[in-house]
Design an enzyme around this catalytic site. Structure first.
Site, PDB file in Angstrom:
ATOM      1  N   ARG A   1       0.860  -1.189   0.000  1.00 14.88           N
ATOM      2  CA  ARG A   1       0.000   0.000   0.000  1.00 14.88           C
ATOM      3  C   ARG A   1       0.892   1.233   0.000  1.00 14.88           C
ATOM      4  O   ARG A   1       1.731   1.396   0.881  1.00 14.88           O
ATOM      5  CB  ARG A   1      -0.915   0.031   1.236  1.00 14.88           C
TER       6      ARG A   1
ATOM      7  N   GLU B   1       4.843   7.103   2.271  1.00 16.07           N
ATOM      8  CA  GLU B   1       5.677   5.906   2.400  1.00 16.07           C
ATOM      9  C   GLU B   1       5.056   4.782   1.590  1.00 16.07           C
ATOM     10  O   GLU B   1       3.902   4.849   1.176  1.00 16.07           O
ATOM     11  CB  GLU B   1       5.819   5.477   3.863  1.00 16.07           C
TER      12      GLU B   1
ATOM     13  N   ASN C   1       4.229   0.839   2.010  1.00 22.70           N
ATOM     14  CA  ASN C   1       4.168  -0.269   2.971  1.00 22.70           C
ATOM     15  C   ASN C   1       4.316  -1.594   2.229  1.00 22.70           C
ATOM     16  O   ASN C   1       3.508  -1.894   1.347  1.00 22.70           O
ATOM     17  CB  ASN C   1       2.822  -0.256   3.699  1.00 22.70           C
TER      18      ASN C   1
ATOM     19  N   SER D   1      -2.446  -2.497   6.033  1.00 24.08           N
ATOM     20  CA  SER D   1      -3.691  -2.746   6.769  1.00 24.08           C
ATOM     21  C   SER D   1      -4.928  -2.192   6.064  1.00 24.08           C
ATOM     22  O   SER D   1      -4.821  -1.357   5.168  1.00 24.08           O
ATOM     23  CB  SER D   1      -3.585  -2.130   8.160  1.00 24.08           C
TER      24      SER D   1
ATOM     25  N   LYS E   1      12.136   3.096   5.420  1.00 27.26           N
ATOM     26  CA  LYS E   1      12.224   4.526   5.116  1.00 27.26           C
ATOM     27  C   LYS E   1      13.604   4.903   4.600  1.00 27.26           C
ATOM     28  O   LYS E   1      13.747   5.791   3.760  1.00 27.26           O
ATOM     29  CB  LYS E   1      11.833   5.317   6.358  1.00 27.26           C
TER      30      LYS E   1
ATOM     31  N   LYS F   1      12.162  10.974  10.611  1.00 34.70           N
ATOM     32  CA  LYS F   1      11.581   9.635  10.720  1.00 34.70           C
ATOM     33  C   LYS F   1      12.620   8.575  11.084  1.00 34.70           C
ATOM     34  O   LYS F   1      13.620   8.433  10.378  1.00 34.70           O
ATOM     35  CB  LYS F   1      10.958   9.232   9.386  1.00 34.70           C
TER      36      LYS F   1
ATOM     37  N   GLU G   1       7.914   1.228  11.600  1.00 36.28           N
ATOM     38  CA  GLU G   1       6.615   1.137  10.938  1.00 36.28           C
ATOM     39  C   GLU G   1       5.536   1.173  12.013  1.00 36.28           C
ATOM     40  O   GLU G   1       5.786   0.851  13.161  1.00 36.28           O
ATOM     41  CB  GLU G   1       6.483  -0.203  10.200  1.00 36.28           C
ATOM     42  N   GLY G   2       4.350   1.500  11.576  1.00 37.55           N
ATOM     43  CA  GLY G   2       3.206   1.329  12.467  1.00 37.55           C
ATOM     44  C   GLY G   2       2.708   2.589  13.127  1.00 37.55           C
ATOM     45  O   GLY G   2       1.794   2.555  13.943  1.00 37.55           O
TER      46      GLY G   2
ATOM     47  N   ARG H   1      -7.628   7.669   4.865  1.00 38.19           N
ATOM     48  CA  ARG H   1      -7.648   7.859   6.322  1.00 38.19           C
ATOM     49  C   ARG H   1      -7.706   9.346   6.601  1.00 38.19           C
ATOM     50  O   ARG H   1      -6.950  10.120   6.014  1.00 38.19           O
ATOM     51  CB  ARG H   1      -6.391   7.262   6.966  1.00 38.19           C
TER      52      ARG H   1
HETATM   53  P1  ADP Z   1       4.586   4.741   9.665  1.00 35.87           P
HETATM   54  O1  ADP Z   1       5.400   3.664   9.049  1.00 35.87           O
HETATM   55  O2  ADP Z   1       4.813   4.870  11.106  1.00 35.87           O
HETATM   56  O3  ADP Z   1       3.140   4.636   9.266  1.00 35.87           O
HETATM   57  P2  ADP Z   1       4.626   7.132   8.029  1.00 35.87           P
HETATM   58  O4  ADP Z   1       5.742   7.567   7.192  1.00 35.87           O
HETATM   59  O5  ADP Z   1       3.437   6.609   7.307  1.00 35.87           O
HETATM   60  O6  ADP Z   1       5.170   6.082   9.067  1.00 35.87           O
HETATM   61  O7  ADP Z   1       4.173   8.321   8.956  1.00 35.87           O
HETATM   62  C1  ADP Z   1       3.081   8.231   9.845  1.00 35.87           C
HETATM   63  C2  ADP Z   1       2.115   9.378   9.595  1.00 35.87           C
HETATM   64  O8  ADP Z   1       2.779  10.635   9.748  1.00 35.87           O
HETATM   65  C3  ADP Z   1       1.557   9.397   8.191  1.00 35.87           C
HETATM   66  O9  ADP Z   1       0.417   8.585   8.096  1.00 35.87           O
HETATM   67  C4  ADP Z   1       1.266  10.858   7.964  1.00 35.87           C
HETATM   68  O10 ADP Z   1       0.001  11.197   8.487  1.00 35.87           O
HETATM   69  C5  ADP Z   1       2.315  11.563   8.785  1.00 35.87           C
HETATM   70  N1  ADP Z   1       3.446  11.935   7.911  1.00 35.87           N
HETATM   71  C6  ADP Z   1       4.467  11.140   7.552  1.00 35.87           C
HETATM   72  N2  ADP Z   1       5.320  11.785   6.727  1.00 35.87           N
HETATM   73  C7  ADP Z   1       4.813  13.022   6.566  1.00 35.87           C
HETATM   74  C8  ADP Z   1       5.243  14.174   5.834  1.00 35.87           C
HETATM   75  N3  ADP Z   1       6.361  14.170   5.124  1.00 35.87           N
HETATM   76  N4  ADP Z   1       4.481  15.278   5.900  1.00 35.87           N
HETATM   77  C9  ADP Z   1       3.345  15.305   6.634  1.00 35.87           C
HETATM   78  N5  ADP Z   1       2.895  14.262   7.353  1.00 35.87           N
HETATM   79  C10 ADP Z   1       3.611  13.128   7.327  1.00 35.87           C
HETATM   80 MG    MG Z   2       2.348   4.892   7.443  1.00 37.56          MG
END
Ligand code: ADP
Ligand code: MG
Length: 567
Positions: free
Chosen positions: A221, A237, A239, A244, A402, A456, A460-461, A543
């Site tokens: 995803r 990102e 996945n 999920s 990442k 970051k 994950e998660g 979401r």
């Molecule tokens: P995880 O693997 O923990 O899901 P993500 O990269 O998806 O990591 O980050 C978690 C959440 O943080 C995302 O669902 C998004 O809402 C927010 N987020 C992540 N990267 C960004 C970004 N570059 N700008 C704004 N919000 C972000």
């Molecule tokens: Mg995520």
């Protein structure tokens, strides 16, 4: 339920006929709902994690929702009076934009209908207030949290995201085959991040024994946000493990369609603009096709799960479609149970309770919390050594980290893995700024303007990222300490999606707040040697979460499942 099983990927509406002129002026929420009431109570919501719905620390809600937001409120079913941003003339195909008040009783009625629909159609999660709800199916169910109306999203950007899906599938596959690239890219991270290091150990062992996976299955995803200012669809990102909500995302689309079937005319909204979402059917089909390739009629799908899982119904939906439509059975086990019960036969066949395993489908194993002891790591290694198809393999898992996302964004790296120039351009276009902390210029910029960056770690998660002033503090600390801990993080350009007033429903209670939305596009990839059997976009997930100021490092308020309303 029937609609969930719909296998059609086509939009539920013909693009020629359904797009009513003038609607591009619609606000992000399909019908912009604006509460007139002032904030009068605190919320008791939860943080969204990728596969989870967690209870937040109280401070998140007091600082970012109840106090900051004029829209924040918690009302029992009787919601605040709403205003709609669209006035309908749908019959003539020309909605007039403007404000029209929705009758309060209508909102109550819609929420009530939505709650009944959710209960009758299995749009449910385990209730956090009931102890056994994460263990025993059928005990302590509550409707999944949802947005009352779908999120308005430009069709062109949705198509863009869908077109990227097969390209990312191919990219992941190519990257996964380059063991040296994975090892080299993660070599600094490995020194400071014990979890990544353990994953790399397993990967190295597989390289040493020259383990080949001829049948490769990816259920991915890719998540995006639409940057408001640039109007660019930017990837958050990709996945590659435990993507999920393939089950519940289909249901929320159906819920919204059902609501618009009943209330669309009154609201000026056309249910046919909600794209068909058949993620669960496509995922089940990809699993079934992989099972056929494995070619052992006695074999089952092993679903690796966490010991407590309140999101189990999302997983059960997939397994149920797999069994009912494809006659493939699945077995749910935790990593600890696999360590205790699984056996590897000399020919590499993995047996669980005497049943051969065709596919190992991970809905756990992506966070260090899933490995509290050596037992879980033993299970992960044993599975990787087996001949079962892993979804994902350790290489696919690492390709979705990442750090790899950041390495792929470097100049000329995509060209190592993809040939088609148009594909490369499409992928590059959706990359936000991504940097390693080895770059002193960018670290300097992030210290200066931390609000423009997200930091970051290799996790994950959800709930792990660093925002705002905490970015500056962490970067200054790392600079001061001068250790290699910086290798545990990447820096990413902060994306600012548009913020819109939204009505959210959780625990049978209707809330209104400002929210942002994130689009996820599911994809499946299956190949056996040179034969690519499946490479397709599979559906979507929206979401929506309360936008937060991010002051104090707060990531987000509570989030809900949502669907798309194409404009
Ligand atoms: P995880 O693997 O923990 O899901 P993500 O990269 O998806 O990591 O980050 C978690 C959440 O943080 C995302 O669902 C998004 O809402 C927010 N987020 C992540 N990267 C960004 C970004 N570059 N700008 C704004 N919000 C972000
Ligand atoms: Mg995520």
């Amino acid at each position: 339920m029937g609609a969930v099983h719909s296998s059609s990927l086509a939009l539920s509406t013909s693009t020629d006929t359904c797009f009513i002129p003038g609607t591009s002026a619609l606000r992000p929420r399909a019908s912009k709902v604006v509460s007139k009431l002032k904030s009068n109570s605190s919320l008791s919501g939860r943080i969204w994690r990728d596969d989870k719905i967690l209870d937040p620390p109280v401070s998140i809600f007091t600082s970012t929702v109840a106090q900051d937001s004029i829209f924040a409120q918690s009302l029992p079913l009787r919601c605040a009076r709403l205003e709609m941003a669209t006035k309908n003339d749908a019959v003539a195909g020309k909605p007039t934009l403007g404000f029209v008040e929705i009758d309060q009783d209508l909102v109550d009625e819609m929420v009530y209908d939505a709650l009944v629909w959710s209960s009758l159609h299995g749009f449910v999660v385990g209730d956090r207030n009931i102890e056994r709800s994460g263990k025993v199916p059928g005990v302590g169910l509550v409707h999944a949290p949802f947005a009352l109306l779908p999120f308005s999203f430009p069709e062109s950007h949705f198509r863009e995201a869908c077109e990227l899906a097969p390209i990312f599938n191919e990219l992941v596959d190519r990257v996964s085959l380059d063991g040296k690239f994975l090892q080299d890219s993660l070599s600094r991270t490995e020194k400071v991040d014990a979890f990544t290091s353990r994953l790399l150990d397993i990967h190295s062992k597989m390289m040493e024994i020259n383990k080949k996976h001829e049948i490769r299955l990816g259920l991915h995803r890719s998540d995006y946000m639409l940057d408001e200012q640039t109007k660019l669809l930017l990837q958050i990102e990709l996945n590659t493990i435990s993507s999920s909500f393939p089950g519940l995302s289909c249901l929320v689309s159906e819920l919204h369609r059902s609501l618009l079937n009943h209330y669309g005319e009154t609201l000026g909204l056309d249910p046919r603009r909600i794209p068909t979402n058949a993620a669960v059917s496509h995922y089940a089909e990809a699993l079934a096709k992989a099972w056929i390739e494995f070619n052992n009629p006695k074999a089952a799908v092993l679903v690796v799960v966490q010991p407590e899982e309140r999101n189990m119904y999302d997983q059960h939906w997939l397994c149920s479609v797999l069994r009912e439509r494809h006659n493939v059975r699945s077995v749910r086990k935790t990593l600890a149970e696999i360590d205790a019960e699984a056996k590897l036969q000399p020919d590499g066949t993995l047996l669980v309770g005497g049943v051969p395993v065709a596919i190992i489908y991970f809905r756990a194993g992506y966070t260090p919390n899933d490995y509290p002891s050596e037992s879980e790591w033993r299970a992960r290694l044993l599975m990787e050594e087996s001949s079962a198809i892993k979804c994902p393999s350790i290489s696919y898992h690492l390709a979705g980290t990442k750090k790899i996302q950041q390495e792929l964004a470097k100049p000329n790296v995509l060209e190592r893995f993809l040939e088609n120039k148009e594909d490369i351009a499409k992928v590059r276009k959706c990359f936000a700024g991504l940097w390693s902390l080895e770059d002193p210029d960018i670290v300097g910029k992030a210290i200066e303007s931390p609000e423009l960056f997200v930091m970051k770690p290799q996790r994950e998660g959800g709930g792990n990222n660093i925002y705002g002033d905490n970015v500056r503090e962490t970067l200054l600390r790392l600079r001061r300490e001068g250790t290699e801990e910086d290798a545990a993080y990447i820096l990413m350009q902060r994306i600012f999606p548009s913020i819109s007033p939204t009505t959210l429903v959780r625990d049978g209670i209707c809330y209104k707040d400002h929210a942002v939305s994130e689009l996820g596009v599911y994809s499946a990839y299956l190949r056996n040697k040179e034969n690519v059997i499946v490479n397709e976009q599979c559906g979507y997930l929206m979401r929506t979460k309360i936008s937060s100021s991010n002051e104090g490092g707060v990531v987000a308020g509570f989030a809900v499942l949502d669907s798309l309303y194409l404009t």
